[in-house]
Motif scaffolding. Structure first.
Motif, PDB file in Angstrom:
ATOM      1  N   PHE A 272       0.960  -1.185   0.163  1.00 24.81           N
ATOM      2  CA  PHE A 272      -0.346  -0.235   0.045  1.00 24.81           C
ATOM      3  C   PHE A 272       0.818   1.416   0.361  1.00 24.81           C
ATOM      4  CE2 PHE A 272      -2.404  -3.199   2.203  1.00 24.81           C
ATOM      5  CZ  PHE A 272      -3.683  -3.274   0.722  1.00 24.81           C
ATOM      6  N   GLY A 273       2.033   1.190   0.452  1.00 30.04           N
ATOM      7  CA  GLY A 273       2.975   1.990  -0.269  1.00 30.04           C
ATOM      8  C   GLY A 273       2.614   2.910   1.903  1.00 30.04           C
ATOM      9  N   SER A 274       1.903   3.370   2.113  1.00 31.88           N
ATOM     10  CA  SER A 274       2.104   3.752   4.088  1.00 31.88           C
ATOM     11  C   SER A 274       1.119   2.731   4.911  1.00 31.88           C
ATOM     12  CB  SER A 274       1.368   5.107   3.881  1.00 31.88           C
ATOM     13  OG  SER A 274      -0.382   4.877   3.579  1.00 31.88           O
TER      14      SER A 274
ATOM     15  N   GLU B 204      -6.852   5.440   0.633  1.00 29.62           N
ATOM     16  CA  GLU B 204      -5.866   6.188   1.492  1.00 29.62           C
ATOM     17  C   GLU B 204      -4.870   5.717   1.674  1.00 29.62           C
ATOM     18  OE1 GLU B 204      -7.686   7.607   4.631  1.00 29.62           O
ATOM     19  OE2 GLU B 204      -9.927   7.597   2.984  1.00 29.62           O
ATOM     20  N   ALA B 205      -4.628   5.113   1.670  1.00 30.18           N
ATOM     21  CA  ALA B 205      -3.401   4.486   2.078  1.00 30.18           C
ATOM     22  C   ALA B 205      -1.950   4.890   0.773  1.00 30.18           C
ATOM     23  CB  ALA B 205      -3.220   2.509   2.613  1.00 30.18           C
ATOM     24  N   ARG B 206      -3.089   3.913  -0.053  1.00 26.94           N
ATOM     25  CA  ARG B 206      -2.040   4.129  -1.582  1.00 26.94           C
ATOM     26  C   ARG B 206      -2.054   5.409  -2.061  1.00 26.94           C
ATOM     27  NH1 ARG B 206      -5.247   0.097  -3.115  1.00 26.94           N
ATOM     28  NH2 ARG B 206      -4.260  -1.895  -3.467  1.00 26.94           N
ATOM     29  N   GLU B 207      -2.947   6.803  -1.916  1.00 30.52           N
ATOM     30  CA  GLU B 207      -2.440   8.077  -2.371  1.00 30.52           C
ATOM     31  C   GLU B 207      -1.206   8.399  -0.790  1.00 30.52           C
ATOM     32  OE1 GLU B 207      -7.054   8.662  -3.169  1.00 30.52           O
ATOM     33  OE2 GLU B 207      -6.424   9.661  -2.447  1.00 30.52           O
ATOM     34  N   ALA B 208      -1.386   8.286   0.209  1.00 30.35           N
ATOM     35  CA  ALA B 208      -0.474   8.784   1.121  1.00 30.35           C
ATOM     36  C   ALA B 208       1.235   8.367   1.006  1.00 30.35           C
ATOM     37  CB  ALA B 208      -0.770   8.128   2.715  1.00 30.35           C
ATOM     38  N   GLY B 209       0.621   6.918   0.495  1.00 25.83           N
ATOM     39  CA  GLY B 209       2.165   6.075   0.375  1.00 25.83           C
ATOM     40  C   GLY B 209       2.703   6.580  -1.013  1.00 25.83           C
ATOM     41  N   MET B 210       2.496   7.216  -2.095  1.00 24.69           N
ATOM     42  CA  MET B 210       2.923   7.837  -3.028  1.00 24.69           C
ATOM     43  C   MET B 210       4.466   8.443  -2.232  1.00 24.69           C
ATOM     44  SD  MET B 210       2.712   7.717  -5.633  1.00 24.69           S
ATOM     45  CE  MET B 210       1.302   7.919  -7.550  1.00 24.69           C
TER      46      MET B 210
END
Ligand SMILES: NC(=O)C1=CN([C@@H]2O[C@H](COP(=O)(O)OP(=O)(O)OC[C@H]3O[C@@H](n4cnc5c(N)ncnc54)[C@H](O)[C@@H]3O)[C@@H](O)[C@H]2O)[C@@H](O)CC1
Ligand SMILES: [K+]
Length: 665
Positions: free
Chosen positions: A34-36, A204-210
């Motif tokens: 997820f990135g985050s 949301e985690a994927r977006e924050a994970g950028m």
């Protein structure tokens, strides 16, 4: 009862150990996927692990004293279903008509054990439905397999660890446990309406994970150090085997060689990733997201090495000074040797200041959501970004003027992908975005203009209706009166399709304000396909201006509920709902529908980024083929929200051809 409590206490005591062991793998997995890491997921996952621990301890403990112990009651498996009912009825004085026997019944072991057996897997059913999103029959199967694993572990005396079973294999347990999982499954259903939806948490985690967060980078660095430490150990063994282990200088230089390998050679080979970074999907790039050179990796990590190593080397130098051996540097050495305490204190203060400045910058970057840049990064002009972040940054830097996008479209069309096909893909990309943010079918309003931007909207509307989303498409005119192509033929196609396949898609042609507002009020998502790159001017003309205002009002003021249409209409006519047009960005209402703009928010100039009156404010903009200048201009993200690119085709060859064409001009 006491056994139950002591088993749970045991679980609580051993949990920190398990948590310690699983934390790094858990973090790596989450960062990769997820990135985050949202705290909510961590709470759920760790509570689930704790629950499993409790469940297994309850089933398996206490262990018999020695391996050969024979626990008499556990030797013959109990294979008669509902045996506990028979036993209960045989042994108790329970009578339904006599309330005084009821309480005694509750205390009867057959009853409370059955009750606990149901209770044991209730949480499992809850987790399976809520977190793992399993269906009822999957829960049934998994619940059964888990209880089967309990019972077979008991039957085999902990898989042969004990010579005889020490707990009873009981068919009734299988039934009661599985029932418990199903009870949990049904019980959590109503709660899921208020509990956060994990599909959204993931999104949301994927977006924050950028972002390459400080923790993510620190974890990758820790992994690299572990890898380097491990390699260093191997080299140490090698040296020992070669009989060179005692030599201080050799081991210092082999250690440095290992660091060079891990932090410079590996990134050169992988184009910017140490192994730890590869694991966490991070990359070292130049500050403009382009590829970094080998000497930049060397500078970045060489400086870091100096920053960490030099102070300690200096300290040990000072501490190890011997004034009697002073040679040519006599005066300095003498001074240092006689003021050691002072110098060590100065060193401590310096290091503390450095530590505090690191901390302050870390907190600042966290508060301002800006990347944390270390001194060595600044000097070597390198940054650590996420792989996805690098990709996005490169896309953002490859901005095409609106005229060039049109030329690009023509090139693609000439090459055999017609515009209608591009439109199909564009609309589908928009529908996918809606589905990510509104995972369960819910009312969607598509505002479709009369140009090709509107055409994308028609496609999105159909794609959502095909997935059972009730869609209301709002258009200013009949499909056959649309002038732009391929929008016209696409709209006619969708219209015919809707009737033929009985899709949940209703088309409202130039609805009056009340109907429009009601539709938007009831929507969970709004697709803005009114105006795209073809829009020009400082003012949006009717009827689109009213549509944009209605969407913005719903966004900033929330829903007014039903039955107040006239009030809303008057307020709308007085133009009081143009907050989105003011300078200071208003707050998005909590219950605002997810609003996605197709290509560019309607009213925003894709070329200049200038916002007309009114201009639609979106949560997200899905832009087609390439970024346009207006989307990366400063201050436009209050209209665009997050911008994502839908490539539609592999644009690379076309972009190269376009570049050549532009150069020829
Ligand atoms: N051309 C293509 O083949 C493709 C186009 N695509 C979509 O098509 C869009 C571009 O389509 P178009 O060039 O048809 O343009 P748009 O659909 O963006 O806009 C044209 C419409 O806007 C109206 N308009 C212009 N200025 C206005 C104003 N001030 N007030 C009110 N209305 C105004 C015009 O009357 C016309 O109906 C892109 O943004 C993209 O979304 C995508 O489907 C990909 C393929
Ligand atoms: K739009």
């Amino acid at each position: 009862m006491n056994v139950y409590v002591s088993n749970i206490v045991m679980a609580a005591l051993s949990f920190p150990l398990i948590a310690f062991v699983i934390t790094i793998p858990y973090m790596v997995y989450q960062y990769r996927k997820f990135g985050s890491i949202p705290w909510l997921r961590t709470l759920v996952v760790y509570s689930f692990v704790f629950y499993l621990l409790c469940a297994y301890f309850l089933v398996l403990l206490p262990l018999p004293e020695d391996r050969t112990a024979i626990v008499p009651y556990a030797q013959t498996p109990q294979l008669v279903p509902f045996n506990f009912v028979h036993e209960f009825l045989a042994e108790t004085s329970f009578s339904p008509s006599n309330p005084s026997t009821w309480l005694a019944t509750l205390r009867d072991p057959y009853v409370y054990e059955a009750f606990f057996n149901v209770l044991l897997l209730v949480p499992l059913g809850m987790y399976l439905r809520y977190y793992f999103r399993r269906t009822w029959w999957q829960t049934l199967i998994i619940g059964f397999l888990v209880t089967l694993s309990f019972e077979t572990t008991q039957l085999t005396g902990l898989w042969g660890l004990y010579e005889h079973p020490y707990r009873l294999f009981d068919v009734d347990d299988l039934m009661m446990n599985t029932l418990g999982a199903m009870v949990g499954f049904w019980m959590v259903g109503p709660a899921m309406r208020v509990l956060p939806d994990f599909r959204l948490v993931n999104e949301e985690a994927r977006e924050a994970g950028m972002r390459a967060s400080v923790t993510k980078r620190a974890l990758s660095f820790l992994l690299d150090l572990l890898i380097a430490g491990f390699l260093g150990m191997l080299v140490g063994f090698g040296l020992a085997a070669a009989g060179l282990s005692g030599q201080e200088t050799i081991s210092v230089w082999t250690d440095r060689a290992v660091l060079l390998l891990c932090f410079v050679v590996v990134p050169v080979v992988t184009h910017g990733q140490t192994l730890g970074q590869k694991l966490l999907r991070l990359r070292i790039v130049r500050s403009d997201a382009s590829r970094a050179h080998w000497y930049q990796f060397l500078a970045r990590y060489g400086l870091l090495y100096l920053m960490i190593w030099a102070p300690f080397a200096a300290l040990s130098g000072v501490v190890g000074l011997d004034p009697s051996t002073s040679g040519e540097m006599g005066a300095i050495v003498n001074f240092a040797a006689h003021n050691q305490t002072l110098l060590v204190w100065a060193w401590v203060v310096l290091m503390a200041a450095w530590g505090v400045s690191l901390l302050v910058r870390a907190v600042r970057s966290w508060r301002l959501k800006r990347p944390f840049v270390m001194l060595n990064g600044l000097i070597s002009n390198t940054r650590i970004m996420t792989v996805a972040g690098v990709e996005r940054e490169r896309e953002r830097r490859c901005v095409l003027d609106v005229a060039d996008v049109a030329a690009l479209e023509r090139l693609i069309a000439d090459d055999g992908t017609p515009l209608a096909e591009l439109m199909e893909r564009a609309g589908t990309a928009v529908a996918d975005t809606v589905r990510l943010h509104v995972p369960d079918p819910a009312p969607v309003v598509v505002l479709a203009g009369a140009g090709n931007n509107g055409g994308d909207g028609w496609v999105a509307a159909r794609a959502l209706a095909e997935q059972d989303y009730p869609v209301t498409l709002i258009t200013s005119d009949l499909a056959e009166r649309i002038k732009a192509e391929p929008a016209r033929s696409t709209a006619l196609d969708v219209f015919a399709d809707t009737a033929e396949r009985d899709l949940p898609l209703r088309v409202l042609i130039a609805p009056d304000a009340d109907v429009l507002i009601d539709a938007i009020d009831g929507a969970e998502a709004v697709v803005d396909a009114i105006l795209g790159t073809g829009f020009a001017g400082d003012e949006v003309r009717p009827p689109y201006a009213a549509w944009i205002r209605a969407a913005n009002r719903r966004r900033f003021e929330g829903s007014r509920g039903k039955g107040r249409g006239r009030h809303r209409k008057r307020a709308l006519e007085r133009g009081r709902h143009e907050r989105g047009e003011r300078r200071s960005a208003p707050m998005r209402a909590k219950d605002a529908p997810f609003t996605v703009a197709v290509d560019v928010p309607s009213g925003l100039s894709a070329q200049t980024g200038a916002a007309a009156r009114p201009c639609l404010a979106a949560d997200m903009t899905v832009t087609m083929l390439a970024y346009k200048p207006g989307l990366v201009a400063t201050e436009t993200n209050r209209w665009t929200g997050m911008v994502t690119l839908a490539r539609l085709v592999d644009t690379k060859p076309y972009l190269a051809a376009l570049g050549d064409e532009l150069e020829d001009d």
